[in-house]
Motif scaffolding. Structure first.
Motif, mmCIF file in Angstrom:
data_model
loop_
_atom_site.group_PDB
_atom_site.id
_atom_site.type_symbol
_atom_site.label_atom_id
_atom_site.label_comp_id
_atom_site.label_asym_id
_atom_site.label_seq_id
_atom_site.Cartn_x
_atom_site.Cartn_y
_atom_site.Cartn_z
ATOM 1 N N CYS A 1 -0.584 -34.184 11.205
ATOM 2 C CA CYS A 1 -0.291 -35.003 12.294
ATOM 3 C C CYS A 1 -1.492 -35.298 13.238
ATOM 4 C CB CYS A 1 0.772 -34.006 13.251
ATOM 5 S SG CYS A 1 2.150 -33.591 12.757
ATOM 6 N N GLY A 2 -2.668 -34.987 12.553
ATOM 7 C CA GLY A 2 -3.788 -35.456 13.416
ATOM 8 C C GLY A 2 -4.071 -34.796 14.596
ATOM 9 N N ILE A 3 -3.662 -33.610 14.743
ATOM 10 C CA ILE A 3 -4.062 -32.811 16.047
ATOM 11 C C ILE A 3 -5.213 -31.605 15.519
ATOM 12 C CG2 ILE A 3 -2.742 -31.279 17.492
ATOM 13 C CD1 ILE A 3 -0.081 -32.756 16.778
ATOM 14 N N ASP A 4 -6.080 -31.546 16.076
ATOM 15 C CA ASP A 4 -7.058 -30.867 16.094
ATOM 16 C C ASP A 4 -6.852 -29.349 16.842
ATOM 17 O OD1 ASP A 4 -8.641 -32.552 14.713
ATOM 18 O OD2 ASP A 4 -9.623 -33.324 16.432
ATOM 19 N N VAL A 5 -6.801 -28.281 15.772
ATOM 20 C CA VAL A 5 -7.065 -26.941 16.248
ATOM 21 C C VAL A 5 -8.282 -26.699 16.912
ATOM 22 C CG1 VAL A 5 -6.765 -24.654 15.798
ATOM 23 C CG2 VAL A 5 -5.210 -26.115 14.542
ATOM 24 N N ILE A 6 -8.501 -26.634 18.023
ATOM 25 C CA ILE A 6 -9.602 -26.615 19.023
ATOM 26 C C ILE A 6 -10.264 -25.091 19.117
ATOM 27 C CG2 ILE A 6 -9.253 -28.539 20.308
ATOM 28 C CD1 ILE A 6 -8.234 -26.550 22.661
ATOM 29 N N SER A 7 -9.315 -23.924 18.526
ATOM 30 C CA SER A 7 -9.721 -22.631 18.584
ATOM 31 C C SER A 7 -8.762 -21.939 17.662
ATOM 32 C CB SER A 7 -10.103 -22.170 19.979
ATOM 33 O OG SER A 7 -10.641 -20.726 19.815
ATOM 34 N N GLU A 8 -9.339 -20.912 17.160
ATOM 35 C CA GLU A 8 -8.214 -20.008 16.396
ATOM 36 C C GLU A 8 -8.991 -18.618 16.631
ATOM 37 O OE1 GLU A 8 -6.942 -18.815 11.891
ATOM 38 O OE2 GLU A 8 -7.518 -20.886 12.236
ATOM 39 N N VAL A 9 -7.859 -17.807 17.027
ATOM 40 C CA VAL A 9 -8.315 -16.396 17.412
ATOM 41 C C VAL A 9 -7.516 -15.433 16.676
ATOM 42 C CG1 VAL A 9 -8.310 -14.727 19.487
ATOM 43 C CG2 VAL A 9 -8.818 -17.043 19.846
ATOM 44 N N ILE A 10 -8.249 -14.603 16.130
ATOM 45 C CA ILE A 10 -7.377 -13.331 15.434
ATOM 46 C C ILE A 10 -7.594 -12.062 16.442
ATOM 47 C CG2 ILE A 10 -7.261 -11.851 13.422
ATOM 48 C CD1 ILE A 10 -8.529 -13.992 11.653
ATOM 49 N N TRP A 11 -6.603 -11.638 17.173
ATOM 50 C CA TRP A 11 -6.579 -10.832 18.232
ATOM 51 C C TRP A 11 -6.823 -9.135 17.421
ATOM 52 C CZ3 TRP A 11 -7.247 -12.801 22.673
ATOM 53 C CH2 TRP A 11 -6.796 -13.945 22.742
ATOM 54 N N PRO A 12 -7.345 -8.112 18.414
ATOM 55 C CA PRO A 12 -7.519 -7.011 18.118
ATOM 56 C C PRO A 12 -6.298 -6.327 17.433
ATOM 57 C CG PRO A 12 -8.839 -7.501 19.913
ATOM 58 C CD PRO A 12 -8.050 -8.712 19.597
ATOM 59 N N ALA A 13 -4.916 -6.637 17.883
ATOM 60 C CA ALA A 13 -3.973 -6.100 17.470
ATOM 61 C C ALA A 13 -3.485 -6.523 16.048
ATOM 62 C CB ALA A 13 -2.921 -6.165 18.422
ATOM 63 N N GLY A 14 -3.934 -7.820 15.657
ATOM 64 C CA GLY A 14 -3.832 -8.445 14.276
ATOM 65 C C GLY A 14 -2.990 -10.008 14.414
ATOM 66 N N GLY A 15 -2.615 -10.182 15.596
ATOM 67 C CA GLY A 15 -1.916 -11.346 15.802
ATOM 68 C C GLY A 15 -2.961 -12.777 15.585
ATOM 69 N N THR A 16 -2.576 -13.627 15.217
ATOM 70 C CA THR A 16 -3.290 -14.986 15.328
ATOM 71 C C THR A 16 -2.980 -15.911 16.233
ATOM 72 O OG1 THR A 16 -3.966 -14.814 13.000
ATOM 73 C CG2 THR A 16 -4.263 -16.905 13.849
ATOM 74 N N SER A 17 -3.729 -16.906 16.863
ATOM 75 C CA SER A 17 -3.266 -17.724 17.920
ATOM 76 C C SER A 17 -4.160 -19.028 17.427
ATOM 77 C CB SER A 17 -3.779 -17.441 19.250
ATOM 78 O OG SER A 17 -3.015 -16.443 19.866
ATOM 79 N N LEU A 18 -3.590 -20.168 17.332
ATOM 80 C CA LEU A 18 -3.804 -21.434 17.129
ATOM 81 C C LEU A 18 -3.753 -22.097 18.453
ATOM 82 C CD1 LEU A 18 -2.343 -22.465 13.839
ATOM 83 C CD2 LEU A 18 -4.400 -21.282 14.029
ATOM 84 N N TYR A 19 -4.992 -22.601 18.939
ATOM 85 C CA TYR A 19 -5.087 -23.548 20.183
ATOM 86 C C TYR A 19 -5.273 -25.007 19.825
ATOM 87 C CZ TYR A 19 -5.635 -18.999 22.589
ATOM 88 O OH TYR A 19 -5.474 -17.787 23.121
ATOM 89 N N PHE A 20 -4.530 -25.797 20.655
ATOM 90 C CA PHE A 20 -4.686 -27.153 20.370
ATOM 91 C C PHE A 20 -4.164 -27.995 21.621
ATOM 92 C CE2 PHE A 20 -0.641 -25.869 18.913
ATOM 93 C CZ PHE A 20 0.529 -26.835 19.468
ATOM 94 N N ASN A 21 -4.204 -29.235 21.754
ATOM 95 C CA ASN A 21 -3.988 -29.866 23.132
ATOM 96 C C ASN A 21 -2.792 -31.095 23.010
ATOM 97 O OD1 ASN A 21 -7.603 -30.024 23.351
ATOM 98 N ND2 ASN A 21 -6.321 -29.345 25.130
ATOM 99 N N ASP A 22 -2.013 -31.120 24.085
ATOM 100 C CA ASP A 22 -0.943 -32.102 24.161
ATOM 101 C C ASP A 22 -1.694 -33.346 24.669
ATOM 102 O OD1 ASP A 22 -1.199 -32.252 26.907
ATOM 103 O OD2 ASP A 22 0.699 -31.507 27.225
ATOM 104 N N PRO A 23 -1.093 -34.562 24.409
ATOM 105 C CA PRO A 23 -1.593 -35.823 24.793
ATOM 106 C C PRO A 23 -2.301 -35.856 26.471
ATOM 107 C CG PRO A 23 0.350 -36.249 23.826
ATOM 108 C CD PRO A 23 0.355 -34.731 24.077
ATOM 109 N N ALA A 24 -1.898 -35.029 27.256
ATOM 110 C CA ALA A 24 -2.502 -34.905 28.287
ATOM 111 C C ALA A 24 -3.492 -33.935 28.593
ATOM 112 C CB ALA A 24 -1.047 -34.419 29.429
#
Length: 142
Positions: free
Chosen positions: A102-125
């Motif tokens: 979709c042309g949306i950049d993942v600005i950060s990816e974090v693998i948390w100490p507990a094992g989960g993963t987060s993908l961070y990105f921006n909305d148009p605002a």
């Protein structure tokens, strides 16, 4: 001390945007959230069972709004907000690929100490959104 009555969860999460059409194209068109309410100052989206994403038109919500049922207090926000969508661990790769398509950049990816993963990105605002898989918090383990 008296204990607080129970809370069942967070019902609404809100972000403020300047361009409501761009927000709708993103939240409905890209993320696939069904719009439940369309108004001049507010769009409301179904974000999951008993969860609503409120997208407010920045600068149009500071005044109280009288309704038949009572007055909705005015509110506003300055700057970029953050919230996270809960996703399954098996969906992280699919979301990474889909956002790229979709042309949306993942600005950060974090693998948390507990094992989960987060993908961070921006909305148009410029609001910072997150797709988060468990385990992350002690109350978000599956």
């Amino acid at each position: 001390m008296v204990s607080a009555p129970p809370i069942d969860g967070i019902l609404e999460t809100a972000v403020y945007v300047e361009d409501m059409d761009a927000a709708h194209a993103f939240y409905h068109g890209v993320l696939g959230l069904p719009r439940m309410v369309k108004g001049e100052r507010l769009y409301a989206y179904d974000a999951g069972p008993a969860q609503t994403l409120l997208v407010f038109h920045r600068g149009h919500t500071a005044e109280d709004v009288p309704t038949e049922g009572g007055v909705v207090p005015g509110h506003n926000s300055v700057g970029h907000a953050h919230f996270a969508f809960r996703i399954g661990g098996s969906a992280v790769d699919a979301w990474r690929v889909y956002l790229a398509q979709c042309g949306i950049d993942v600005i950060s990816e974090v693998i948390w100490p507990a094992g989960g993963t987060s993908l961070y990105f921006n909305d148009p605002a410029g609001n910072v959104l997150e797709m988060a898989s468990a385990p992350l918090w002690s109350n978000f383990t599956r």
